[in-house]
Enzyme design. Structure first.
Site, mmCIF file in Angstrom:
data_model
loop_
_atom_site.group_PDB
_atom_site.id
_atom_site.type_symbol
_atom_site.label_atom_id
_atom_site.label_comp_id
_atom_site.label_asym_id
_atom_site.label_seq_id
_atom_site.Cartn_x
_atom_site.Cartn_y
_atom_site.Cartn_z
ATOM 1 N N TRP A 1 -115.169 20.393 4.242
ATOM 2 C CA TRP A 1 -114.668 21.459 4.765
ATOM 3 C C TRP A 1 -115.405 22.513 5.346
ATOM 4 O O TRP A 1 -115.473 23.161 6.546
ATOM 5 C CB TRP A 1 -113.560 22.100 3.974
ATOM 6 C CG TRP A 1 -112.278 21.294 3.764
ATOM 7 C CD1 TRP A 1 -111.950 20.412 2.605
ATOM 8 C CD2 TRP A 1 -111.162 21.130 4.816
ATOM 9 N NE1 TRP A 1 -110.898 19.935 2.798
ATOM 10 C CE2 TRP A 1 -110.385 20.219 3.962
ATOM 11 C CE3 TRP A 1 -111.097 21.427 5.977
ATOM 12 C CZ2 TRP A 1 -109.202 19.662 4.670
ATOM 13 C CZ3 TRP A 1 -110.108 20.786 6.701
ATOM 14 C CH2 TRP A 1 -109.027 19.951 6.031
ATOM 15 N N ASP B 1 -114.370 30.068 1.708
ATOM 16 C CA ASP B 1 -113.175 29.477 1.914
ATOM 17 C C ASP B 1 -112.562 28.841 0.594
ATOM 18 O O ASP B 1 -112.994 27.965 0.174
ATOM 19 C CB ASP B 1 -113.290 28.306 3.020
ATOM 20 C CG ASP B 1 -112.109 27.234 2.982
ATOM 21 O OD1 ASP B 1 -110.984 27.694 2.446
ATOM 22 O OD2 ASP B 1 -112.225 26.311 3.744
ATOM 23 N N LYS C 1 -102.436 24.594 -1.677
ATOM 24 C CA LYS C 1 -103.086 24.085 -2.727
ATOM 25 C C LYS C 1 -102.667 24.663 -4.193
ATOM 26 O O LYS C 1 -101.991 24.188 -5.110
ATOM 27 C CB LYS C 1 -104.523 23.673 -2.480
ATOM 28 C CG LYS C 1 -104.993 22.501 -1.679
ATOM 29 C CD LYS C 1 -105.222 23.059 -0.396
ATOM 30 C CE LYS C 1 -105.412 21.580 0.603
ATOM 31 N NZ LYS C 1 -106.516 22.106 1.664
#
Ligand SMILES: *Cc1c(COP(=O)(O)O)cnc(C)c1O
Length: 360
Positions: free
Chosen positions: A102, A172, A196
């Site tokens: 990511w 993030d 999530k």
């Protein structure tokens, strides 16, 4: 009912009590005489929900007064682009610390908008460790330092907040927000896709230090401008009202569970149980250095790849779903977000033990 223990990496399991509550008030929410998704975001009922959810999130994370909380859209991925658009000048550099998939993607999306500098990169070690802080090549003049506290695919998580000597730190936190207490004052910006640990996809929560909003350029479209979103209480246009509502229920659930200290202790116990079993099994392996292991996402491999399909089929039959690893890593991955109870991890370990005994 045949709900399984859901180890999905995202969209991921929600607390069952939250789903039941949403079900029970789906047709008529509060005194609105309609569903929460059928009413104006500018009406008093929804405004009250928006304000309450922000207060609850502030309580949970102990967010200082000089931070704004935004409820946005576009997934974390849109903000990979929107963050450099707002907080870095084209000719300025922005530092990226890459510890997995990511972070790599965030740096790639920023490239057309600013001078991306890779300050550290764990790719050489196949993202099984976090490069030592002393090896990072930070630029003191960078617009910000971006990193990914928890890499969802590689299962690599920072156990401490890195010191980036005065440059705003951008995190993030899509896959570890609200998983344990965190000192928000150490960050310039925290952002997270909701699917999530917060709720349903399509919602992004951002916590941003107010002074940084002064950087947002006037010459970009308003809809991309974080200062405009802040000035309009995240209602520049119609927000994801149902996603926001689900997030508000999850925040209430977290507070009722005892807040992030209690949740963090539970998450630690879940992770310890699974890693402890894997390390002692003589069968399964997790490749991540112990000091960098994620509490949220636990990748592991079996001794032979041809066992993978048999493992997954048996797990399904035992009521354990979504354990297939990401194609970039292979093997299995168990995601243990807040909504996964300790009993779910116990059931997984029991299954793994039986499977190892039969196939070892
Ligand atoms: C899931 C995830 C993303 C991507 O989120 P989208 O909502 O699909 O854009 C980004 N970063 C991390 C750390 C993630 O876990």
């Amino acid at each position: 009912m045949s709900r399984a223990y859901n180890f999905s990496a995202g969209p991921a399991a929600m607390p069952e009590s939250v789903l039941r509550r949403a079900q029970s008030e789906l047709l008529e929410w509060g005194t609105a005489r309609a569903s929460v998704m059928e009413i104006s975001h500018r009406g008093k009922d929804f405004i009250a929900l928006a304000q309450k959810s922000e207060r609850d999130l502030r309580t949970l994370l102990n967010i200082p007064q000089n931070y704004k909380v935004l409820f946005l859209q576009g997934g974390a991925t849109q903000h990979f682009a929107q963050i450099p658009m707002n907080f870095a000048r084209r000719e300025q550099s922005a530092d990226y610390v890459i510890t997995g998939h990511w972070g790599e993607k965030a740096a790639k999306e920023a490239k057309p908008l600013t001078q991306v500098r890779i300050a550290a990169n764990g790719a050489d070690g196949n993202f099984t460790a976090i490069p030592a802080r002393a090896s990072w090549q930070l630029d003191a003049k960078a617009a910000y330092v971006h990193y990914t506290p928890n890499e969802t695919i590689h299962g690599v998580e920072f156990q401490d907040i890195p010191d980036v000597v005065g440059v705003p730190l951008v995190a993030d936190m899509s896959s570890d927000i609200l998983s344990r207490p965190v000192d928000v004052s150490k960050f310039g910006i925290i952002y997270a896709g909701a699917q999530k640990n917060i709720g349903a996809s399509g919602l992004v929560v951002m916590i941003v230090r107010e002074d940084l909003l002064e950087r947002c350029p006037k010459d970009i479209p308003k809809i991309f401008n974080y200062a405009e979103h802040a000035a309009n209480e995240s209602m520049l246009n119609t927000p994801n009202t149902f996603g926001w509502y689900l997030a508000s229920l999850v925040f209430e659930w977290l507070i009722a569970e005892g807040g992030l200290a209690a949740i963090g202790a539970r998450n630690r116990a879940k992770a310890d149980l699974l890693y402890g079993y894997i390390d002692n099994s003589g069968f399964y392996k997790n490749p991540v250095e112990k000091s960098a292991r994620s509490w949220m996402n636990v990748p592991f491999v079996l001794p032979r790849e041809d066992l993978d399909a048999i493992f997954l089929k048996g797990a399904e039959a035992a009521g354990l779903m979504a354990l297939k690893g990401h194609r970039a890593v292979g093997g299995m991955r168990a995601s243990l977000y807040n909504a996964m109870p300790l009993e779910g991890v116990r059931a997984l370990v029991d299954f793994m033990r039986d499977f190892a005994r039969t196939n070892g």
